[in-house]
Structure formats: C-alpha cells, structure tokens
Design a protein around this motif. Structure first.
Motif, PDB file in Angstrom:
ATOM      1  N   ALA A  50       7.418  -0.685  -5.876  1.00 46.29           N
ATOM      2  CA  ALA A  50       6.037  -1.184  -5.949  1.00 46.29           C
ATOM      3  C   ALA A  50       5.999  -2.611  -6.495  1.00 46.29           C
ATOM      4  CB  ALA A  50       5.193  -0.252  -6.817  1.00 46.29           C
ATOM      5  N   ASP A  51       6.763  -2.874  -7.554  1.00 48.69           N
ATOM      6  CA  ASP A  51       6.793  -4.215  -8.134  1.00 48.69           C
ATOM      7  C   ASP A  51       7.356  -5.235  -7.146  1.00 48.69           C
ATOM      8  OD1 ASP A  51       5.769  -3.148 -10.481  1.00 48.69           O
ATOM      9  OD2 ASP A  51       7.691  -3.217 -11.567  1.00 48.69           O
ATOM     10  N   ASP A  52       8.455  -4.876  -6.489  1.00 43.95           N
ATOM     11  CA  ASP A  52       9.062  -5.777  -5.515  1.00 43.95           C
ATOM     12  C   ASP A  52       8.142  -6.005  -4.325  1.00 43.95           C
ATOM     13  OD1 ASP A  52      11.258  -6.008  -7.149  1.00 43.95           O
ATOM     14  OD2 ASP A  52      12.593  -4.820  -5.881  1.00 43.95           O
ATOM     15  N   SER A  53       7.405  -4.976  -3.955  1.00 47.65           N
ATOM     16  CA  SER A  53       6.461  -5.115  -2.840  1.00 47.65           C
ATOM     17  C   SER A  53       5.334  -6.070  -3.195  1.00 47.65           C
ATOM     18  CB  SER A  53       5.900  -3.747  -2.452  1.00 47.65           C
ATOM     19  OG  SER A  53       6.935  -2.917  -2.006  1.00 47.65           O
ATOM     20  N   ALA A  54       4.844  -5.969  -4.416  1.00 47.93           N
ATOM     21  CA  ALA A  54       3.796  -6.884  -4.863  1.00 47.93           C
ATOM     22  C   ALA A  54       4.321  -8.321  -4.892  1.00 47.93           C
ATOM     23  CB  ALA A  54       3.276  -6.466  -6.233  1.00 47.93           C
ATOM     24  N   ALA A  55       5.536  -8.499  -5.379  1.00 47.03           N
ATOM     25  CA  ALA A  55       6.145  -9.834  -5.417  1.00 47.03           C
ATOM     26  C   ALA A  55       6.355 -10.367  -4.002  1.00 47.03           C
ATOM     27  CB  ALA A  55       7.468  -9.795  -6.173  1.00 47.03           C
ATOM     28  N   LEU A 100       4.245   5.680  -5.243  1.00 47.55           N
ATOM     29  CA  LEU A 100       4.413   5.730  -6.691  1.00 47.55           C
ATOM     30  C   LEU A 100       3.446   6.725  -7.311  1.00 47.55           C
ATOM     31  CD1 LEU A 100       5.666   4.711  -9.300  1.00 47.55           C
ATOM     32  CD2 LEU A 100       4.012   2.852  -9.286  1.00 47.55           C
ATOM     33  N   THR A 101       2.212   6.719  -6.868  1.00 56.47           N
ATOM     34  CA  THR A 101       1.222   7.659  -7.394  1.00 56.47           C
ATOM     35  C   THR A 101       1.640   9.101  -7.114  1.00 56.47           C
ATOM     36  OG1 THR A 101      -0.522   6.032  -7.110  1.00 56.47           O
ATOM     37  CG2 THR A 101      -1.210   8.324  -7.337  1.00 56.47           C
ATOM     38  N   ALA A 102       2.060   9.358  -5.885  1.00 56.67           N
ATOM     39  CA  ALA A 102       2.480  10.712  -5.515  1.00 56.67           C
ATOM     40  C   ALA A 102       3.717  11.137  -6.291  1.00 56.67           C
ATOM     41  CB  ALA A 102       2.747  10.793  -4.017  1.00 56.67           C
ATOM     42  N   LEU A 103       4.661  10.224  -6.434  1.00 56.18           N
ATOM     43  CA  LEU A 103       5.917  10.552  -7.108  1.00 56.18           C
ATOM     44  C   LEU A 103       5.710  10.785  -8.591  1.00 56.18           C
ATOM     45  CD1 LEU A 103       8.248   7.994  -5.378  1.00 56.18           C
ATOM     46  CD2 LEU A 103       8.042  10.412  -4.914  1.00 56.18           C
ATOM     47  N   THR A 104       4.919   9.968  -9.203  1.00 54.83           N
ATOM     48  CA  THR A 104       4.692  10.118 -10.636  1.00 54.83           C
ATOM     49  C   THR A 104       4.067  11.467 -10.938  1.00 54.83           C
ATOM     50  OG1 THR A 104       4.466   7.740 -10.867  1.00 54.83           O
ATOM     51  CG2 THR A 104       3.606   9.083 -12.656  1.00 54.83           C
ATOM     52  N   GLY A 105       3.113  11.881 -10.129  1.00 52.97           N
ATOM     53  CA  GLY A 105       2.486  13.185 -10.337  1.00 52.97           C
ATOM     54  C   GLY A 105       3.441  14.327 -10.075  1.00 52.97           C
ATOM     55  N   ALA A 106       4.257  14.218  -9.052  1.00 53.37           N
ATOM     56  CA  ALA A 106       5.155  15.311  -8.686  1.00 53.37           C
ATOM     57  C   ALA A 106       6.321  15.453  -9.648  1.00 53.37           C
ATOM     58  CB  ALA A 106       5.686  15.101  -7.268  1.00 53.37           C
ATOM     59  N   CYS A 107       6.739  14.380 -10.269  1.00 51.22           N
ATOM     60  CA  CYS A 107       7.915  14.434 -11.143  1.00 51.22           C
ATOM     61  C   CYS A 107       7.592  14.830 -12.573  1.00 51.22           C
ATOM     62  CB  CYS A 107       8.620  13.076 -11.156  1.00 51.22           C
ATOM     63  SG  CYS A 107       9.504  12.722  -9.637  1.00 51.22           S
ATOM     64  N   GLN A 108       6.340  14.936 -12.920  1.00 48.23           N
ATOM     65  CA  GLN A 108       5.988  15.275 -14.287  1.00 48.23           C
ATOM     66  C   GLN A 108       6.242  16.750 -14.537  1.00 48.23           C
ATOM     67  OE1 GLN A 108       5.197  12.782 -16.397  1.00 48.23           O
ATOM     68  NE2 GLN A 108       5.562  11.548 -14.588  1.00 48.23           N
ATOM     69  N   SER A 109       6.940  17.046 -15.603  1.00 53.32           N
ATOM     70  CA  SER A 109       7.230  18.424 -15.978  1.00 53.32           C
ATOM     71  C   SER A 109       5.981  19.077 -16.544  1.00 53.32           C
ATOM     72  CB  SER A 109       8.340  18.458 -17.019  1.00 53.32           C
ATOM     73  OG  SER A 109       8.508  19.770 -17.515  1.00 53.32           O
ATOM     74  N   THR A 137       0.832  -1.201   0.000  1.00 52.73           N
ATOM     75  CA  THR A 137       0.000   0.000   0.000  1.00 52.73           C
ATOM     76  C   THR A 137       0.866   1.251   0.000  1.00 52.73           C
ATOM     77  OG1 THR A 137      -1.750  -1.180   1.144  1.00 52.73           O
ATOM     78  CG2 THR A 137      -1.823   1.229   1.233  1.00 52.73           C
ATOM     79  N   ALA A 138       1.893   1.259   0.848  1.00 53.47           N
ATOM     80  CA  ALA A 138       2.795   2.409   0.919  1.00 53.47           C
ATOM     81  C   ALA A 138       3.488   2.636  -0.413  1.00 53.47           C
ATOM     82  CB  ALA A 138       3.827   2.202   2.019  1.00 53.47           C
ATOM     83  N   ALA A 139       3.933   1.565  -1.044  1.00 52.38           N
ATOM     84  CA  ALA A 139       4.626   1.696  -2.320  1.00 52.38           C
ATOM     85  C   ALA A 139       3.705   2.234  -3.404  1.00 52.38           C
ATOM     86  CB  ALA A 139       5.215   0.353  -2.741  1.00 52.38           C
ATOM     87  N   LEU A 140       2.476   1.759  -3.441  1.00 53.25           N
ATOM     88  CA  LEU A 140       1.543   2.233  -4.459  1.00 53.25           C
ATOM     89  C   LEU A 140       1.161   3.691  -4.244  1.00 53.25           C
ATOM     90  CD1 LEU A 140      -0.710  -0.929  -4.855  1.00 53.25           C
ATOM     91  CD2 LEU A 140       1.078  -0.106  -6.397  1.00 53.25           C
ATOM     92  N   LEU A 193      14.910   8.533 -12.615  1.00 56.17           N
ATOM     93  CA  LEU A 193      15.410   7.566 -11.633  1.00 56.17           C
ATOM     94  C   LEU A 193      14.443   7.402 -10.461  1.00 56.17           C
ATOM     95  CD1 LEU A 193      19.197   8.529 -11.493  1.00 56.17           C
ATOM     96  CD2 LEU A 193      18.224   6.379 -12.340  1.00 56.17           C
ATOM     97  N   ILE A 194      13.907   8.511  -9.978  1.00 56.89           N
ATOM     98  CA  ILE A 194      12.965   8.455  -8.852  1.00 56.89           C
ATOM     99  C   ILE A 194      11.711   7.681  -9.260  1.00 56.89           C
ATOM    100  CG2 ILE A 194      11.475   9.826  -7.328  1.00 56.89           C
ATOM    101  CD1 ILE A 194      14.388  10.114  -6.535  1.00 56.89           C
ATOM    102  N   ILE A 195      11.204   7.951 -10.449  1.00 52.21           N
ATOM    103  CA  ILE A 195      10.005   7.240 -10.919  1.00 52.21           C
ATOM    104  C   ILE A 195      10.310   5.755 -11.109  1.00 52.21           C
ATOM    105  CG2 ILE A 195       8.399   6.987 -12.851  1.00 52.21           C
ATOM    106  CD1 ILE A 195       8.548  10.087 -13.113  1.00 52.21           C
ATOM    107  N   ALA A 196      11.421   5.441 -11.765  1.00 53.14           N
ATOM    108  CA  ALA A 196      11.784   4.035 -11.982  1.00 53.14           C
ATOM    109  C   ALA A 196      12.030   3.321 -10.654  1.00 53.14           C
ATOM    110  CB  ALA A 196      13.018   3.944 -12.872  1.00 53.14           C
ATOM    111  N   GLY A 197      12.694   3.993  -9.727  1.00 46.34           N
ATOM    112  CA  GLY A 197      12.926   3.405  -8.411  1.00 46.34           C
ATOM    113  C   GLY A 197      11.632   3.147  -7.669  1.00 46.34           C
ATOM    114  N   SER A 198      10.698   4.067  -7.793  1.00 50.26           N
ATOM    115  CA  SER A 198       9.389   3.903  -7.152  1.00 50.26           C
ATOM    116  C   SER A 198       8.635   2.731  -7.753  1.00 50.26           C
ATOM    117  CB  SER A 198       8.567   5.182  -7.294  1.00 50.26           C
ATOM    118  OG  SER A 198       9.221   6.250  -6.665  1.00 50.26           O
ATOM    119  N   ARG A 199       8.708   2.600  -9.052  1.00 53.85           N
ATOM    120  CA  ARG A 199       8.051   1.456  -9.714  1.00 53.85           C
ATOM    121  C   ARG A 199       8.683   0.135  -9.269  1.00 53.85           C
ATOM    122  NH1 ARG A 199       7.577   4.557 -15.274  1.00 53.85           N
ATOM    123  NH2 ARG A 199       5.492   5.388 -14.975  1.00 53.85           N
TER     124      ARG A 199
END
Length: 164
Positions: free
Chosen positions: A80-85, A15-24, A9-12, A71-77
């Motif tokens: 999230a992926d590792d957390s799901a696994a 990821l949602t927060a980071l993806t929105g914040a990192c978009q130019s 849950t934390a990772a998802l 890098l931040i977006i990829a790291g967040s993904r």
C-alpha cells in the motif's frame, strides 16, 4: 481508472481485508468454560492417538502462525505504501507491476522462512503452499489483478488452518 490509481485502490482494499482476517480472536487458544476440547484431527485419529499436540509443537505452531500473520500484514502495508508512492511519482504501469512483483517475491521468501521453522508437518505444508501462492502472484502477468482476486483469500485460509 489509471494503472496507478487501480493499484493504490487494490492495495488499500487488500490491506483492509488482510488486517481484519489476520487478527486473532483468541478463540483458538482456549475452549469456553464447561465445554469439551475439540475432537482430535483426522491425522491424529489415523495414527491411532488421541493425545493433544506436544507443547513444543503447539507453541512452535502458534509462534510460526503469528509470525506469518505479521509478515502478511507488514507486506500488505508495504504494498500500500509503495503504491501510494508510485502514484505520487507517476510510475508507469510497467514500473508499478515490477514494484509489486518485487514486494510479492520478498514476502514469499519471508513466509517460506517461517515454513522452515515449523515443526508440525501440516503447518509446514500450509505455509509453504502460502509462499508458493505468493510466488505465483509475483510471476503473474497481472499482479494487481492477482492481488485483488487471490491474495485476499490467503489470510482467511491462514486464520482457518494455521493454529495449534
């Protein structure tokens, strides 16, 4: 809530927060027609110059900042992926923490590599500080808590401060 569910849950959420914040938004690249350019930074004024950053520094800053965002977006993904696994594999909380710490350590190293590329000393300091903050999360006794309390603020700070 189990440890696995909490980290997923934390990772998802992160990821949602980071993806929105990192978009130019594109706002940092050009002023609207009919407006004047922003005032020079305090450091430029202190030096006694009102010249814009050199094209090399500005181009390098934009490239470095964009790379850090990616890098931040990829790291967040990856988190999230590792957390799901980890949830599917029923990792123990200790295993989840170890995995998250490894992900954060790798991300901090990647971000620090971008800091080394930065030509602007202020941007270099900002990105180095970002890597240091991520390292602090990797050393945290509770990396999941750190992820949801501290990590989510990093993209906003980069959006606000990492630009040419």
């Amino acid at each position: 809530m189990s440890g696995n569910t909490a980290i997923r849950t934390a990772a998802l959420v992160t990821l949602t927060a980071l993806t929105g914040a990192c978009q130019s938004t594109g706002e940092e690249t050009a002023a609207p027609a009919g407006t004047t350019a922003p005032a020079p930074s305090a450091s430029a004024a202190a030096i006694g110059t009102t010249a814009a950053p050199s094209p090399v520094t500005a181009a390098n800053t934009a490239a470095v900042c964009a790379s850090v965002d990616k890098l931040i977006i990829a790291g967040s993904r990856e988190i999230a992926d590792d957390s799901a696994a980890a949830t599917r594999q029923e990792f123990t909380p200790e295993q989840v923490n170890a995995q998250l710490k490894a992900n954060l350590t790798e991300l901090a190293d990647d971000v620090r590599g971008q800091a080394a590329r930065a030509q602007d000393p202020e941007i270099k300091a900002l990105i180095t500080d970002t890597a240091d903050r991520i390292d602090a999360g990797a050393r945290s006794a509770a990396p999941v808590k750190w992820l949801t309390s501290t990590f989510v603020g990093i993209p906003r700070r980069l959006t606000d401060e990492c630009h040419a």
